[in-house]
Scaffold this active site. Structure first.
Site, PDB file in Angstrom:
ATOM      1  N   HIS A 120      32.394  47.687 -17.416  1.00 52.37           N
ATOM      2  CA  HIS A 120      32.885  46.306 -17.538  1.00 52.37           C
ATOM      3  C   HIS A 120      33.728  46.158 -18.808  1.00 52.37           C
ATOM      4  O   HIS A 120      34.747  45.476 -18.807  1.00 52.37           O
ATOM      5  CB  HIS A 120      31.702  45.327 -17.606  1.00 52.37           C
ATOM      6  CG  HIS A 120      30.933  45.247 -16.318  1.00 52.37           C
ATOM      7  ND1 HIS A 120      30.818  44.090 -15.598  1.00 52.37           N
ATOM      8  CD2 HIS A 120      30.258  46.183 -15.606  1.00 52.37           C
ATOM      9  CE1 HIS A 120      30.094  44.314 -14.508  1.00 52.37           C
ATOM     10  NE2 HIS A 120      29.742  45.582 -14.501  1.00 52.37           N
ATOM     11  N   ASP A 164      33.061  37.598 -17.866  1.00 51.97           N
ATOM     12  CA  ASP A 164      32.625  38.494 -16.803  1.00 51.97           C
ATOM     13  C   ASP A 164      31.839  37.679 -15.793  1.00 51.97           C
ATOM     14  O   ASP A 164      31.039  36.813 -16.167  1.00 51.97           O
ATOM     15  CB  ASP A 164      31.734  39.587 -17.421  1.00 51.97           C
ATOM     16  CG  ASP A 164      31.517  40.758 -16.485  1.00 51.97           C
ATOM     17  OD1 ASP A 164      31.007  40.540 -15.369  1.00 51.97           O
ATOM     18  OD2 ASP A 164      31.861  41.882 -16.874  1.00 51.97           O
ATOM     19  N   GLU A 201      40.979  54.794 -10.553  1.00 53.87           N
ATOM     20  CA  GLU A 201      41.628  55.854 -11.337  1.00 53.87           C
ATOM     21  C   GLU A 201      42.015  57.023 -10.420  1.00 53.87           C
ATOM     22  O   GLU A 201      43.075  57.624 -10.570  1.00 53.87           O
ATOM     23  CB  GLU A 201      40.703  56.318 -12.472  1.00 53.87           C
ATOM     24  CG  GLU A 201      40.563  55.265 -13.580  1.00 53.87           C
ATOM     25  CD  GLU A 201      39.317  55.443 -14.462  1.00 53.87           C
ATOM     26  OE1 GLU A 201      38.681  56.517 -14.405  1.00 53.87           O
ATOM     27  OE2 GLU A 201      38.974  54.501 -15.208  1.00 53.87           O
TER      28      GLU A 201
HETATM   29  N1  UDP Z   1      34.392  57.825 -17.645  1.00 52.87           N
HETATM   30  C1  UDP Z   1      34.972  58.615 -18.606  1.00 52.87           C
HETATM   31  N2  UDP Z   1      34.479  59.866 -18.801  1.00 52.87           N
HETATM   32  C2  UDP Z   1      33.452  60.379 -18.075  1.00 52.87           C
HETATM   33  C3  UDP Z   1      32.874  59.568 -17.077  1.00 52.87           C
HETATM   34  C4  UDP Z   1      33.375  58.299 -16.889  1.00 52.87           C
HETATM   35  O1  UDP Z   1      35.911  58.194 -19.285  1.00 52.87           O
HETATM   36  O2  UDP Z   1      33.076  61.522 -18.317  1.00 52.87           O
HETATM   37  C5  UDP Z   1      34.933  56.477 -17.438  1.00 52.87           C
HETATM   38  C6  UDP Z   1      35.727  56.418 -16.159  1.00 52.87           C
HETATM   39  O3  UDP Z   1      37.061  56.807 -16.405  1.00 52.87           O
HETATM   40  C7  UDP Z   1      35.576  54.973 -15.741  1.00 52.87           C
HETATM   41  C8  UDP Z   1      34.255  54.543 -16.362  1.00 52.87           C
HETATM   42  O4  UDP Z   1      33.887  55.555 -17.289  1.00 52.87           O
HETATM   43  O5  UDP Z   1      36.618  54.193 -16.275  1.00 52.87           O
HETATM   44  C9  UDP Z   1      33.146  54.411 -15.345  1.00 52.87           C
HETATM   45  O6  UDP Z   1      33.318  53.243 -14.650  1.00 52.87           O
HETATM   46  P1  UDP Z   1      32.949  53.126 -13.119  1.00 52.87           P
HETATM   47  O7  UDP Z   1      33.261  51.731 -12.712  1.00 52.87           O
HETATM   48  O8  UDP Z   1      33.606  54.190 -12.334  1.00 52.87           O
HETATM   49  O9  UDP Z   1      31.403  53.423 -13.047  1.00 52.87           O
HETATM   50  P2  UDP Z   1      30.114  52.862 -13.853  1.00 52.87           P
HETATM   51  O10 UDP Z   1      30.003  53.695 -15.075  1.00 52.87           O
HETATM   52  O11 UDP Z   1      30.355  51.412 -14.142  1.00 52.87           O
HETATM   53  O12 UDP Z   1      29.009  53.118 -12.899  1.00 52.87           O
END
Ligand code: UDP
Length: 489
Positions: free
Chosen positions: A21, A132, A395
């Site tokens: 978020h 949010d 992404e």
């Molecule tokens: N992310 C990252 N490196 C990692 C794993 C995740 O930068 O090794 C980032 C990813 O690019 C994304 C975010 O963490 O922007 C995860 O958000 P997402 O909504 O996919 O999943 P959540 O963590 O909220 O379950």
């Protein structure tokens, strides 16, 4: 005649305290600041401390200020969303809500003495709250202070539409269903009658409807419609039909995604290149060694494995994935967070069976946290084994990488259904992770007959995403509208 310059608005942004978020909301903050708008970005004290890129961001965007607010939890509380979601939201509602009210009163007054304001820099009184959608107590607080509120949902439009339909699903007795006949189709989500099976609904739909977590999500999605507008991190060409349904519940919606791409398109590359990490707004330290490893791999040969920032696996699940990956013969880059295991006190690396060690040494690379956007954009990456978090999904779409989805919580079950059945950009492997299935699905994703369908389709959406953030695109245009509306408040 002397022209009087219109003062820039001052907006407070309040993200839910989780990586998935904070990142898109901080991207939105940068976009608003780039347009000259003053932004006060409010994190919980805990996340404020972990967001190490604050100074570089404020240096690049002088109208961006950070404030922190107490989340009401004891200092030694682990604060991980899983399994402490209820602790966190209960405490936010009881302790943080009144503190936010005080902060709004102080920032909205004409003589606010904001400590973050640079010397001589006049911070205009607060003119709007952008909250949010899981922090709807901010709507009450803003209404009491007389400030307009716009809400943001950081998940997909398709999942937001499901959340908004929860009362209808209960009314029509489609909920609750427990865990019976998970393949039965659900008819209570208008527009998607034939698409959704019970297993594709939001994860909370597997709970009793009087469960506090279910009630929390339902209450928030009833409250959110009181906001004067809804910002979504998606783009019109990706989710147009669902967006038109959502639009019927709000006076204005602003689909402005993919936010990370919009930022790249609006803000001069030169401004951003000095520190790509500042943009990523990560609460974790990235291990960049995997980029060198990727450089040594053949184009399209690597499957990237990441379950985002929150999902936990049991030791058994992790081993099944590991066997499946090694047996598939694919090269893989795996983000194995140090807190990925749900079983307390155990860490896989100490108990890895020899055949997995060998297979990993030959073909794999494991990191604690990767620069995900860069990884997905790397030539060597040909597939993404993902938990279907919305940021990750967007992404991957942007980078044109097909997905193998293993959704776990929240909106992920819905997102993966859209990936598999609507956009046809990957395979939905929900509710299965035995080693044989994992191996078979990886082979299908990386080199099976359907791969061409996935790559063609994801390429098409990648191009549409690029078009949407370009100067003539819908997301670009919707952001302009948002900025104009903030100025007119
Ligand atoms: N992310 C990252 N490196 C990692 C794993 C995740 O930068 O090794 C980032 C990813 O690019 C994304 C975010 O963490 O922007 C995860 O958000 P997402 O909504 O996919 O999943 P959540 O963590 O909220 O379950």
């Amino acid at each position: 005649m002397e022209m009087k310059l219109q003062p820039q608005p001052h907006v407070l942004l309040l993200p839910f305290p989780a990586q998935g978020h904070i990142k898109p909301m901080l991207t939105l903050a940068q976009l608003l600041c780039h347009a000259g708008i003053h932004v006060t970005f409010v994190n919980t004290e805990h996340n404020h401390r972990h967001l190490t890129q604050r100074e570089s961001l404020s240096a690049r965007f002088p109208t961006l200020r950070f404030r922190s607010i107490f989340d009401g939890l004891p200092s030694d509380h682990p604060r991980s969303i899983s399994p402490y979601f209820l602790d966190i939201v209960t405490s936010l509602r009881s302790t943080t809500a009144p503190l936010l009210h005080q902060l709004l009163v102080s920032l909205a007054s004409k003589t606010n003495d904001d400590i973050g304001a640079a010397a001589g820099d006049q911070l205009p009184p607060l003119s709007c709250v952008i909250t949010d959608g899981l922090m709807c107590f901010a709507i009450d607080a803003a209404e009491e202070v007389g400030l307009p509120v716009i809400a943001v949902r950081t998940s997909s439009a398709c999942s937001v539409w499901c959340y908004l339909c929860l009362p209808k699903l209960i009314e029509e007795a489609e909920l609750p269903f427990g865990d019976e006949d998970m393949d039965k189709t659900v008819s209570g989500v208008p527009g998607k009658e034939c698409l959704l099976r019970r297993r594709d609904l939001l994860s909370i739909c597997r709970m009793p409807v009087d469960h506090p977590v279910f009630k929390f999500f339902m209450e928030e999605h009833i409250a959110i419609t009181r906001a004067s507008g809804l910002i979504l991190n998606t783009f019109e060409d990706l989710e147009s039909s669902v967006l038109s349904h959502i639009a019927s519940k709000f006076s204005k919606i602003y689909p402005i995604g993919p936010l990370h791409a919009l930022l790249k398109s609006r803000v001069d590359d030169h401004d951003l290149s000095s520190s790509s990490t500042a943009m990523a707004a990560s609460l974790h330290r990235e291990d960049r060694s995997c980029m060198t490893w990727l450089d040594s791999q053949r184009p399209g040969s690597v499957i990237f494995v990441s379950y985002g920032s929150l999902v936990k696996l049991t030791r058994v699940q992790l081993l099944e994935f590991w066997h499946g990956l090694v047996n598939s013969g694919s090269h893989f880059l795996w983000v194995m967070r140090s807190d990925v295991l749900s079983d307390e006190g155990e860490h896989m690396r100490h108990v890895t069976p020899t055949e997995l060690e060998m297979g990993t040494k030959e073909r794999g690379f494991i990191v604690d946290w990767a620069p995900q956007e860069e990884v997905l954009a790397h030539d060597a990456v040909g597939g993404f084994l993902t938990h279907s978090g919305w940021n990750s999904t967007l992404e991957a779409i942007w980078a044109g990488v097909p997905m193998l989805c293993w959704p776990q919580v929240a909106d992920q079950q819905v997102n993966s259904r859209w990936v598999g059945e609507v956009w046809k950009i990957g395979i939905d492997m929900k509710d299965m992770c035995d080693r044989t299935t994992v191996e078979k699905m990886i082979k299908a994703l990386m080199g099976g007959e359907e791969r061409e369908v996935f790559t063609r389709s994801v390429d098409r959406f990648s191009k549409l995403a690029r078009a949407s953030v370009s100067e003539s695109g819908s997301s670009y245009h919707n952001l302009e509208k948002l900025i104009q509306d903030l100025r007119n408040l």
